[in-house]
Design an enzyme around this catalytic site. Structure first.
Site, PDB file in Angstrom:
ATOM      1  N   HIS A 165      25.717  94.317 -21.376  1.00 20.54           N
ATOM      2  CA  HIS A 165      25.548  95.663 -21.932  1.00 20.54           C
ATOM      3  C   HIS A 165      26.899  96.107 -22.521  1.00 20.54           C
ATOM      4  CE1 HIS A 165      22.799  99.388 -21.635  1.00 20.54           C
ATOM      5  NE2 HIS A 165      23.752  99.657 -22.508  1.00 20.54           N
ATOM      6  N   ARG A 190      16.949 100.001 -13.818  1.00 22.96           N
ATOM      7  CA  ARG A 190      17.633  99.099 -14.739  1.00 22.96           C
ATOM      8  C   ARG A 190      19.136  99.365 -14.696  1.00 22.96           C
ATOM      9  NH1 ARG A 190      18.249  99.441 -20.990  1.00 22.96           N
ATOM     10  NH2 ARG A 190      19.369  97.502 -21.242  1.00 22.96           N
ATOM     11  N   GLU A 243      20.663  95.595 -26.887  1.00 18.27           N
ATOM     12  CA  GLU A 243      20.924  96.164 -28.215  1.00 18.27           C
ATOM     13  C   GLU A 243      21.935  95.366 -29.036  1.00 18.27           C
ATOM     14  OE1 GLU A 243      21.912 100.304 -27.705  1.00 18.27           O
ATOM     15  OE2 GLU A 243      19.856 100.828 -27.207  1.00 18.27           O
ATOM     16  N   ASN A 271      14.189  99.514 -26.991  1.00 19.55           N
ATOM     17  CA  ASN A 271      14.794 100.838 -26.802  1.00 19.55           C
ATOM     18  C   ASN A 271      14.506 101.695 -28.024  1.00 19.55           C
ATOM     19  OD1 ASN A 271      15.940  99.663 -24.550  1.00 19.55           O
ATOM     20  ND2 ASN A 271      18.036  99.693 -25.325  1.00 19.55           N
ATOM     21  N   GLU A 296      14.448 101.622 -22.763  1.00 17.29           N
ATOM     22  CA  GLU A 296      15.192 102.890 -22.853  1.00 17.29           C
ATOM     23  C   GLU A 296      14.430 103.876 -23.708  1.00 17.29           C
ATOM     24  OE1 GLU A 296      19.284 102.736 -24.255  1.00 17.29           O
ATOM     25  OE2 GLU A 296      19.700 100.981 -23.016  1.00 17.29           O
ATOM     26  N   TYR A 332      14.670 105.818 -29.632  1.00 17.15           N
ATOM     27  CA  TYR A 332      15.082 107.218 -29.506  1.00 17.15           C
ATOM     28  C   TYR A 332      14.646 108.101 -30.669  1.00 17.15           C
ATOM     29  CZ  TYR A 332      18.200 105.761 -25.686  1.00 17.15           C
ATOM     30  OH  TYR A 332      18.693 105.269 -24.507  1.00 17.15           O
TER      31      TYR A 332
END
Ligand code: NAG
Ligand code: NAG
Ligand code: NAG
Ligand code: NAG
Length: 441
Positions: free
Chosen positions: A91, A46, A136, A278, A339, A280
């Protein structure tokens, strides 16, 4: 110039005043980077296209063929190595020329983004079968236009501007999806969606209804802000109600959250081929009485393991929970995790056992979501291949399987332990008792 060029060259915006002028130098290292991807045996890679590299003033009035040619070289090398290119159109690096006329605040950005997307599909779409429109949107809106700690660095209208920006991001995404759907899909046969990031939130005290309500508000103001319009149609009711009430209480005549017309709701709803996600970390939430945003504060459990980034605690249990949330809330869409990863900072130590630990625990939770809960996970992408220019943290926070040595004039990639072949691969279903006994597991 992109807005990140300008931001990074503004004194004190970036740790150590690092900038992204050369960064990983991937522009000159296509072969080397594809070689390390092959070494890792990945199925896909990616990366994003820099809008201003191909269209310097943001429009097709002037095309920088040399910039476009770089993406051809990269895509060709990936395909030759049997690695599928996954390409993000936006991005965060808006052409500065567009920022100069209002950037994401100016609703003419919607057609400009559509035209840029159209141009890229036309030039690269016969080779690329996997697209992400915007990466995002939450962070574009909040970090860039609310907190101001990312480009373009605006922070003086924190309860208003992020919602205007978010509104235009959603419309721009939808137009790019539609142009692909109408003009390219039949002949190019790819898939396209938006990638949404979110933390998971848990009540700080699970026995307190108000903490539980704060957790729901937090999640609806985060993943829900962008996912609800795309997957369910329109902003979610919690956001609409909370922002309207707080706007009126502050003496405004209307909500700070803009409204979509019924035609716009229809145009945005369903503009996905998969759920790009994504993830985290997780937070613990409780109510606070701020005038802006969701009226919830957040904290963490001090027993959670740290990373090199202040915002990132090791919380694998939240992965399974938020994947289940997506399944329940958005109608069980096919999910591609775009991600997931962990950083370190400070002294360089290539023995990154924390990274292997993180991936083992998180991937196991995704596997539980898939096998035990029926969450429709179709793909998984780690962040990241190599240490990169980590926004306002510059090169100080490192997420890579490969260390990027900026002291070496060759900017060499050096495998960390996590990027090397392991001698004792763990079995699928391997269970670690200490994790399983954790109350959050
Ligand atoms: C918005 O963009 C248009 C061109 O796309 C420009 O004419 C206009 O001046 C911009 N508005 C603002 C407030 O900068
Ligand atoms: C790497 O770190 C782990 C955990 O701290 C330690 O057990 C191991 O001995 C280290 N390996 C090397 C080669 O230093
Ligand atoms: C980085 O490069 C410098 C200069 O070539 C070298 O001395 C150093 O050992 C390298 N660091 C690593 C971790 O490879
Ligand atoms: C730079 O790195 C590449 C790839 O590892 C290598 O082929 C080349 O010889 C290196 N150049 C120097 C000057 O070290």
């Amino acid at each position: 110039l992109s807005i990140w060029d300008k931001f990074a060259h503004t004194h004190l915006r970036i740790s150590n005043d690092d900038n992204g002028d050369i960064a990983c130098d991937s522009y000159n290292k296509v072969e080397e980077d594809v070689a390390i991807l092959k070494q890792l045996k990945v199925t896909h890679y990616r990366f994003s296209i820099s809008w201003s590299r191909v269209l310097p003033d943001g429009t097709t009035n002037y095309i920088n063929e040399a910039g476009l040619n770089y993406y051809h070289r990269l895509v060709d090398a990936l395909i030759a190595a049997n690695i599928q290119p996954h390409v993000t159109l936006y991005h965060w690096d808006l052409p500065q020329a567009l920022q100069d006329i209002g950037g994401w605040e100016n609703d003419t950005i919607v057609t400009k983004f559509r035209d840029y997307a159209d141009f890229i599909f036309d030039r690269l779409g016969h080779k690329v079968k996997f697209w992400i429109t915007i990466n995002e949107p939450y962070n574009v809106a909040m970090i860039g236009h609310g907190y101001g700690v990312g480009a373009p660095g605006i922070s003086f209208r924190p309860g208003t501007l992020p919602y205007i920006v978010g509104h235009n991001l959603l419309k721009a995404h939808a137009e790019a999806w539609h142009i692909y759907n109408d003009k390219y899909r039949a002949k190019q046969n790819g898939i396209i969606s938006i990638t949404i990031n979110s933390e998971w939130s848990e009540p700080r005290n699970p026995y307190k209804q108000e903490d539980y309500d704060a957790a729901i508000r937090t999640i609806q103001f985060y993943i829900g802000w962008f996912a609800h319009p795309v997957y369910n149609g329109d902003y979610n009711d919690i956001m609409k109600t909370v922002i309207r009430e707080r706007s009126l209480a502050a003496g405004l005549s209307e909500s700070r959250l803009p409204e979509f017309t019924p035609e716009e709701v229809k145009r945005i709803k369903g503009t996905y081929d998969y759920f790009g996600f994504n993830y985290y970390t997780t937070v613990l939430t409780f109510p606070v009485d701020y005038k802006n945003l969701q009226g919830a504060g957040s904290t963490v459990d001090l027993t959670w393991l740290d990373s090199g980034s202040g915002w990132l605690k090791v919380t694998p249990f939240g992965f399974r929970r938020i994947l289940n949330f997506i399944k329940e809330e958005y109608g069980n869409p096919p999910i591609i995790i775009t991600e997931n990863g962990i950083s370190e900072r400070g002294t360089v130590d290539l023995n990154d056992t924390h990274r292997s630990h993180y991936y083992e625990k998180y991937i196991n939770q995704a596997l539980k979501a898939y096998l035990l809960d029926g969450v429709d996970i179709r793909g998984y992408t780690a962040w990241s291949l190599m240490d990169n220019f980590e926004w306002a943290k510059g090169f100080s926070e490192r997420f890579g399987f490969f260390y990027v040595n900026h002291s070496d004039p060759n900017i060499s990639r050096v495998a960390k332990k996590s990027g090397k072949k392991q001698n004792n691969p763990k079995r699928v279903g391997h269970s670690d008792k200490s994790q399983d006994n954790n109350t959050y597991n």
